[in-house]
Design a protein around this motif. Structure first.
Motif, short mmCIF file in Angstrom:
data_model
loop_
_atom_site.label_atom_id
_atom_site.label_comp_id
_atom_site.label_asym_id
_atom_site.label_seq_id
_atom_site.Cartn_x
_atom_site.Cartn_y
_atom_site.Cartn_z
N THR A 33 -30.66 -24.40 -100.18
CA THR A 33 -29.35 -23.60 -100.70
C THR A 33 -27.85 -23.60 -99.66
OG1 THR A 33 -29.88 -21.04 -100.17
CG2 THR A 33 -30.28 -22.37 -102.12
N GLU A 34 -26.66 -23.95 -100.41
CA GLU A 34 -26.02 -23.86 -99.24
C GLU A 34 -24.92 -23.10 -100.06
OE1 GLU A 34 -22.99 -27.15 -100.78
OE2 GLU A 34 -24.65 -28.29 -100.37
N ARG A 35 -24.24 -22.57 -98.75
CA ARG A 35 -23.17 -21.30 -98.85
C ARG A 35 -21.38 -21.96 -98.12
NH1 ARG A 35 -24.72 -15.59 -98.10
NH2 ARG A 35 -25.41 -16.18 -100.62
N TYR A 36 -20.63 -21.96 -98.84
CA TYR A 36 -19.09 -22.38 -98.09
C TYR A 36 -18.87 -21.37 -96.77
CZ TYR A 36 -18.16 -26.92 -100.68
OH TYR A 36 -17.70 -27.57 -100.66
N TYR A 47 -22.92 -23.51 -94.59
CA TYR A 47 -24.37 -22.62 -94.42
C TYR A 47 -25.01 -23.03 -94.48
CZ TYR A 47 -27.90 -19.02 -93.72
OH TYR A 47 -29.44 -18.43 -93.33
#
Length: 94
Positions: A33-36, A47
């Motif tokens: 997963t990713e998060r700005y 992230y």
């Protein structure tokens, strides 16, 4: 030697592959997963979190200021660092 990554998709693939290879995981077997990351309303990095077996979480952070990717092990220690030749374009965070 700095990594040559031209797009966000190449960045995602590089992070996923590196997290898997450094931890002896099969590439593509586990969700990532990713998060700005946002500072003062503007995106400043991404992230990434690889959700491995037995609740293991491996992370990486791409910092746009330094144009580096920092990789972290399951206990939170930094285990690897990659510099990029040039920064991929980071779209505005939604």
């Amino acid at each position: 030697m700095p990594a040559d990554i031209a797009s966000l998709e190449e960045l995602r693939e590089y992070v996923h592959q590196t997290l898997c290879e450094k931890n002896d995981f099969e590439v593509g077997a586990f969700e990532i997963t990713e998060r700005y990351l946002v500072r003062k309303g503007a995106p400043c990095g991404i992230y990434f979190c690889l959700h491995g077996p037995r609740s293991v979480k491996l992370t990486a952070i791409w910092e746009t200021d330094r144009n580096t990717i920092l990789f972290y092990g399951s206990t939170g220690e930094r285990v690897y660092k990659t510099e990029l030749k040039q920064a991929p374009a980071l779209a505005k965070a939604a």
